[in-house]
Design a protein around this motif. Structure first.
Motif, PDB file in Angstrom:
ATOM      1  N   ARG A   1      55.888   4.578 -26.447  1.00 32.61           N
ATOM      2  CA  ARG A   1      55.221   5.549 -25.586  1.00 32.61           C
ATOM      3  C   ARG A   1      53.900   6.029 -26.183  1.00 32.61           C
TER       4      ARG A   1
ATOM      5  N   THR B   1      59.334  -0.548 -26.216  1.00 32.76           N
ATOM      6  CA  THR B   1      60.509   0.315 -26.025  1.00 32.76           C
ATOM      7  C   THR B   1      60.765   0.484 -24.527  1.00 32.76           C
TER       8      THR B   1
ATOM      9  N   GLN C   1      61.340  -5.584 -23.309  1.00 32.76           N
ATOM     10  CA  GLN C   1      62.076  -4.449 -23.891  1.00 32.76           C
ATOM     11  C   GLN C   1      63.002  -4.931 -25.009  1.00 32.76           C
ATOM     12  N   VAL C   2      62.914  -4.261 -26.135  1.00 27.70           N
ATOM     13  CA  VAL C   2      63.756  -4.580 -27.284  1.00 27.70           C
ATOM     14  C   VAL C   2      64.773  -3.461 -27.453  1.00 27.70           C
TER      15      VAL C   2
ATOM     16  N   THR D   1      69.884  -2.489 -24.859  1.00 30.86           N
ATOM     17  CA  THR D   1      70.006  -3.012 -23.508  1.00 30.86           C
ATOM     18  C   THR D   1      68.833  -3.928 -23.170  1.00 30.86           C
TER      19      THR D   1
ATOM     20  N   SER E   1      59.454   6.010 -31.601  1.00 30.76           N
ATOM     21  CA  SER E   1      60.140   6.980 -32.454  1.00 30.76           C
ATOM     22  C   SER E   1      61.305   6.390 -33.247  1.00 30.76           C
TER      23      SER E   1
ATOM     24  N   GLN F   1      68.944   3.478 -29.616  1.00 28.34           N
ATOM     25  CA  GLN F   1      69.047   2.351 -28.671  1.00 28.34           C
ATOM     26  C   GLN F   1      67.990   1.289 -28.973  1.00 28.34           C
ATOM     27  N   HIS F   2      66.865   1.708 -29.517  1.00 25.05           N
ATOM     28  CA  HIS F   2      65.842   0.733 -29.885  1.00 25.05           C
ATOM     29  C   HIS F   2      66.212   0.047 -31.206  1.00 25.05           C
TER      30      HIS F   2
ATOM     31  N   ASN G   1      53.420   5.560 -37.313  1.00 22.50           N
ATOM     32  CA  ASN G   1      53.716   6.688 -36.427  1.00 22.50           C
ATOM     33  C   ASN G   1      53.035   7.920 -37.001  1.00 22.50           C
TER      34      ASN G   1
ATOM     35  N   LEU H   1      47.928   5.879 -34.530  1.00 24.05           N
ATOM     36  CA  LEU H   1      47.932   4.425 -34.347  1.00 24.05           C
ATOM     37  C   LEU H   1      46.576   3.903 -33.895  1.00 24.05           C
TER      38      LEU H   1
HETATM   39  C1  LIG Z   1      71.343   3.759 -21.444  1.00 21.90           C
HETATM   40  C2  LIG Z   1      70.111   3.715 -22.282  1.00 21.90           C
HETATM   41  C3  LIG Z   1      69.669   2.504 -22.758  1.00 21.90           C
HETATM   42  C4  LIG Z   1      68.509   2.430 -23.518  1.00 21.90           C
HETATM   43  N1  LIG Z   1      68.101   1.212 -23.985  1.00 21.90           N
HETATM   44  C5  LIG Z   1      66.973   1.143 -24.717  1.00 21.90           C
HETATM   45  C6  LIG Z   1      66.503  -0.112 -25.241  1.00 21.90           C
HETATM   46  O1  LIG Z   1      67.120  -1.165 -25.050  1.00 21.90           O
HETATM   47  N2  LIG Z   1      65.343  -0.132 -25.937  1.00 21.90           N
HETATM   48  C7  LIG Z   1      64.613   1.009 -26.193  1.00 21.90           C
HETATM   49  O2  LIG Z   1      63.565   0.922 -26.818  1.00 21.90           O
HETATM   50  N3  LIG Z   1      65.045   2.193 -25.724  1.00 21.90           N
HETATM   51  C8  LIG Z   1      66.187   2.291 -24.994  1.00 21.90           C
HETATM   52  N4  LIG Z   1      66.576   3.503 -24.504  1.00 21.90           N
HETATM   53  C9  LIG Z   1      65.649   4.658 -24.614  1.00 21.90           C
HETATM   54  C10 LIG Z   1      65.675   5.363 -25.959  1.00 21.90           C
HETATM   55  O3  LIG Z   1      66.703   6.310 -25.966  1.00 21.90           O
HETATM   56  C11 LIG Z   1      64.335   6.097 -26.181  1.00 21.90           C
HETATM   57  O4  LIG Z   1      64.126   6.998 -25.132  1.00 21.90           O
HETATM   58  C12 LIG Z   1      63.129   5.159 -26.257  1.00 21.90           C
HETATM   59  O5  LIG Z   1      63.393   4.100 -27.144  1.00 21.90           O
HETATM   60  C13 LIG Z   1      61.940   5.936 -26.711  1.00 21.90           C
HETATM   61  O6  LIG Z   1      60.793   5.141 -26.670  1.00 21.90           O
HETATM   62  P1  LIG Z   1      59.546   5.465 -27.607  1.00 21.90           P
HETATM   63  O7  LIG Z   1      59.985   5.449 -29.022  1.00 21.90           O
HETATM   64  O8  LIG Z   1      58.476   4.551 -27.183  1.00 21.90           O
HETATM   65  O9  LIG Z   1      59.117   6.921 -27.115  1.00 21.90           O
HETATM   66  P2  LIG Z   1      59.232   8.301 -27.870  1.00 21.90           P
HETATM   67  O10 LIG Z   1      60.584   8.562 -28.342  1.00 21.90           O
HETATM   68  O11 LIG Z   1      58.574   9.284 -26.978  1.00 21.90           O
HETATM   69  O12 LIG Z   1      58.344   8.098 -29.158  1.00 21.90           O
HETATM   70  C14 LIG Z   1      56.962   7.977 -29.155  1.00 21.90           C
HETATM   71  C15 LIG Z   1      56.525   8.012 -30.607  1.00 21.90           C
HETATM   72  O13 LIG Z   1      55.158   7.714 -30.682  1.00 21.90           O
HETATM   73  C16 LIG Z   1      54.579   8.535 -31.670  1.00 21.90           C
HETATM   74  N5  LIG Z   1      53.168   8.658 -31.324  1.00 21.90           N
HETATM   75  C17 LIG Z   1      52.616   9.230 -30.218  1.00 21.90           C
HETATM   76  N6  LIG Z   1      51.285   9.120 -30.241  1.00 21.90           N
HETATM   77  C18 LIG Z   1      50.959   8.482 -31.386  1.00 21.90           C
HETATM   78  C19 LIG Z   1      49.757   8.096 -31.978  1.00 21.90           C
HETATM   79  N7  LIG Z   1      48.553   8.326 -31.385  1.00 21.90           N
HETATM   80  N8  LIG Z   1      49.782   7.475 -33.156  1.00 21.90           N
HETATM   81  C20 LIG Z   1      50.966   7.226 -33.779  1.00 21.90           C
HETATM   82  N9  LIG Z   1      52.137   7.571 -33.258  1.00 21.90           N
HETATM   83  C21 LIG Z   1      52.148   8.189 -32.077  1.00 21.90           C
HETATM   84  C22 LIG Z   1      55.329   9.826 -31.591  1.00 21.90           C
HETATM   85  O14 LIG Z   1      55.246  10.511 -32.844  1.00 21.90           O
HETATM   86  C23 LIG Z   1      56.738   9.357 -31.278  1.00 21.90           C
HETATM   87  O15 LIG Z   1      57.508   9.177 -32.454  1.00 21.90           O
HETATM   88  C24 LIG Z   1      67.765   3.598 -23.784  1.00 21.90           C
HETATM   89  C25 LIG Z   1      68.231   4.830 -23.327  1.00 21.90           C
HETATM   90  C26 LIG Z   1      69.388   4.900 -22.593  1.00 21.90           C
HETATM   91  C27 LIG Z   1      69.863   6.234 -22.117  1.00 21.90           C
END
Ligand SMILES: Cc1cc2nc3c(=O)[nH]c(=O)nc-3n(C[C@H](O)[C@H](O)[C@H](O)COP(=O)(O)OP(=O)(O)OC[C@H]3O[C@@H](n4cnc5c(N)ncnc54)[C@H](O)[C@@H]3O)c2cc1C
Lengths: 276, 325
Positions: free
Chosen positions: B214, B239, B253-254, B257, B272, B276-277, B291, B310
């Protein structure tokens, strides 16, 4: 349209790393963990509610039935789904250790004979067992078409079929299944525009994710019908095909070092880890 | 003497590496049981893959060719595989845990009245019984199971078995007659396939994976992930949050799931490290995290971390790699 949504309770998915294993490796310990509906099942309930919203000439002809096989405590998760907006609940008493995917599929197949739904909507997997089997086994048992891993669903106004975009390796596959049919849902099904029943106003966006049960929803849920059954009542063959022998902890990763600069990182990757 | 049938994964004209990993699994099982393994492929026209399939050390290569079955619909495939299993007295049926394997094999297990183990990561043998290890709870628990039916069905996690290397010897090839389909075929229609375009390696096969989360904030920004991946010959991952937000196709998606990867080098950018990731990257050799939040859980599983924005760190990293190679 009548939809059956099977649901299961699981220990808090956000704390899956807190599930413990008994010393003899024979049992899992969930002490201190809350129980939640399996997220994929919650997504299936959300999908069902989006599909029936504003649809059909007669809203009262639509019915969303949630059914869980589990211990008495699973009443909470059934009530939660009723509070989200499902119409009717069923709880079939059963213990996880006596169930495998086949037994669950057999039990739901019996209910299908009784209820004759148009559609079964299921989560693609439970996040405890992570098996991803029950939906496909059930569809096979019923001789119904299966559209698994649905990321989008569109239904025509007459609700006779569903066009499903499936998330598969290498891209997306689209199939149309004629009802009665079974659909298993993937995570994207709860993005705002993933479900289109061609009845709800086109500009109406759903929220991202499954809806929460509102307070009035919770009050109402308590008055909705909730039927309790047993596997024996339904005449389910309870012989399992898969036996659990033991549990163990996979090798854990540990945190490494924080580096100050990308120069250092590149050097480490080249000289220490030798992966670049 | 139990014999094994491997269902090959053919996509886009290629026998996928996941097939080779499943062959490795099958050869281990065959060594245990004293049996042999055969490999079966299904598709519209498999003439382009026959050569590859015939060098996998199989007792037999079984080809089921019929128009319109390329897409791997369970309603079409199950009766065809079932007939082969019954005629050949196969006792163990294994497929990669690809999306086709996950979709078709449970339906097959049901029609064979067989038990099934999904996403198997290891196998052992004791007192004439096979024991399968499989992950549960997003990879936080390993479970050992035994299938108690006469026929056993398994899907195999590709990243846990080294791919079988092709051998010089050739297996005999047999083309089979196609039985009538399951009646459910009449209620399902295939409308089309939208390919996710990528010239990069497949995620589960890749030696290097660069994933964005994200934190990338937009699909446009995701280009820096692609640029880094291309520079070092990696695949691109993401993610769920990045896919849900539309930055990139769902095929990338990694996680629990999504795709399971096990590269030599996994670079996690702006994500983050939700459990799940992490479930999908645990078997990677080296994990790097970039991060801006030093508390992000990804640092608990990464070997090297950089706490930085990043949008500054990734371009610098690209420059540094260019400079030193
Ligand atoms: C049933 C179910 C299944 C799921 N299956 C999966 C799956 O297979 N794969 C998966 O990935 N997720 C899965 N998820 C989702 C998982 O729970 C998380 O919500 C998801 O992985 C979060 O994605 P993220 O790390 O990209 O986002 P976030 O958790 O929002 O993290 C974003 C990160 O980016 C960092 N960041 C932001 N801006 C910057 C910047 N400018 N420079 C450096 N760092 C920055 C932040 O510090 C934060 O740590 C599932 C959830 C459920 C409920």
């Amino acid at each position: 349209m009548k939809i059956i949504v099977p649901i299961k309770r699981v220990p808090d998915p956000e704390k899956a790393d807190k599930v413990r294993i008994s010393e003899d490796g024979k049992q899992l310990i969930f002490d201190g963990l809350d129980w939640k509906p399996n997220p994929f099942d919650e997504y299936a309930v959300e999908t069902a509610l989006r599909l029936v919203k504003d649809s059909g000439a007669d809203q009262t002809a639509n019915e969303v039935i949630v059914v869980s096989i589990g211990p008495e405590e699973a009443t909470h998760q059934v009530l939660w789904c009723l509070a989200m907006g499902a119409d009717r609940g069923m709880l079939i008493s059963g213990d996880d250790r006596e169930l495998d995917a086949t037994v669950v599929a057999r039990a739901i197949a019996k209910l299908v004979k009784k209820e004759s739904p148009d559609l079964i909507l299921m989560g693609k997997q439970t996040v405890d067992g992570d098996s991803n089997q029950t939906a496909q086994m059930l569809a096979g048992m019923l001789g119904w078409p299966q559209a698994t891993f649905a990321g989008r669903i569109e239904t025509p106004a007459d609700l006779s079929s569903a066009t499903v975009t499936r998330e598969v390796d290498g891209g997306s596959a689209t199939v149309t299944v004629k009802f009665p049919a079974l659909i298993s849902v993937d995570v994207r099904i709860v993005t705002p525009q993933a479900v289109n029943n061609n009845m709800s106003p086109p500009d109406e966006l759903n929220r991202d994710g499954a809806r929460f049960a509102s307070l009035p929803g919770i009050m109402k849920a308590k008055k909705k019908p909730l039927e309790r059954l047993t596997l024996e009542d339904l005449g389910v063959d309870t012989s399992q095909r898969v036996k659990t022998i033991s549990y163990s902890r996979p090798a854990a990763r540990s945190g490494g070092i924080i580096l100050e600069t990308v120069e250092e990182l590149v050097q480490k990757l080249k000289e220490e880890a030798r992966v670049l | 003497m139990d014999n094994i049938l491997v269902i090959a994964q053919v996509f886009d004209g290629q026998v996928k590496k996941s097939t080779n990993a499943t062959i490795t699994f099958a050869s281990r099982v065959a060594a245990f049981t004293g049996g042999s393994y055969s490999v079966m492929a299904l598709g519209d026209d498999l003439s382009g893959q026959t050569e590859d399939l015939s060098h996998l050390g199989a007792q037999k290569v079984i080809l089921a060719e019929a128009p319109g079955i390329d897409q791997g619909l369970g309603e079409q495939w199950v009766p065809i595989i079932e007939q082969v299993v019954r005629k050949g007295s196969f006792k163990i049926i294994a497929s990669p845990s690809s999306s086709i394997g996950k979709d078709v094999l449970p339906r097959l297990a049901q029609s064979l009245k067989a038990g099934m183990a999904s996403d198997v990561t290891d196998v052992s043998y004791e007192s004439d019984n096979l024991f399968y290890v499989r992950p549960m709870y997003a990879g936080n628990v390993n479970c050992t199971v035994q299938i108690t039916t006469e026929t056993e069905v398994v899907t195999v996690r590709q990243t846990e078995f080294d791919p079988f290397e092709a051998i010089a010897e050739e297996s005999p090839v047999e083309r089979i007659d196609i039985p009538p389909p399951d009646m459910a075929v009449e209620r399902i229609e295939f409308n089309g396939f939208e390919k996710s375009i990528s010239e990069r390696p497949d995620l589960p096969d890749a030696k290097i994976v660069v994933s964005g989360g994200r934190g990338l904030k937009s699909g446009e920004n995701f280009k820096i992930i692609e640029e880094l991946a291309d520079l070092i010959g990696g695949a691109v991952g993401a993610t769920r949050a990045a896919v849900d937000a539309g930055f990139i196709h769902n095929d990338f998606q990694v996680g629990q799931t999504g795709k399971i990867v096990a590269p030599d080098l996994y670079i996690a950018v702006g994500l983050s490290g939700a459990l799940q990731h992490v479930a999908g990257i645990k078997s990677s050799k080296v994990i790097v995290a970039i991060n801006k939040d030093e508390e992000a859980p990804i640092f608990q599983v990464s070997d090297y971390g950089i706490v930085a924005d990043l949008f500054k760190a990734v371009p610098e990293l690209i420059e540094e790699i260019k400079k030193t190679t």
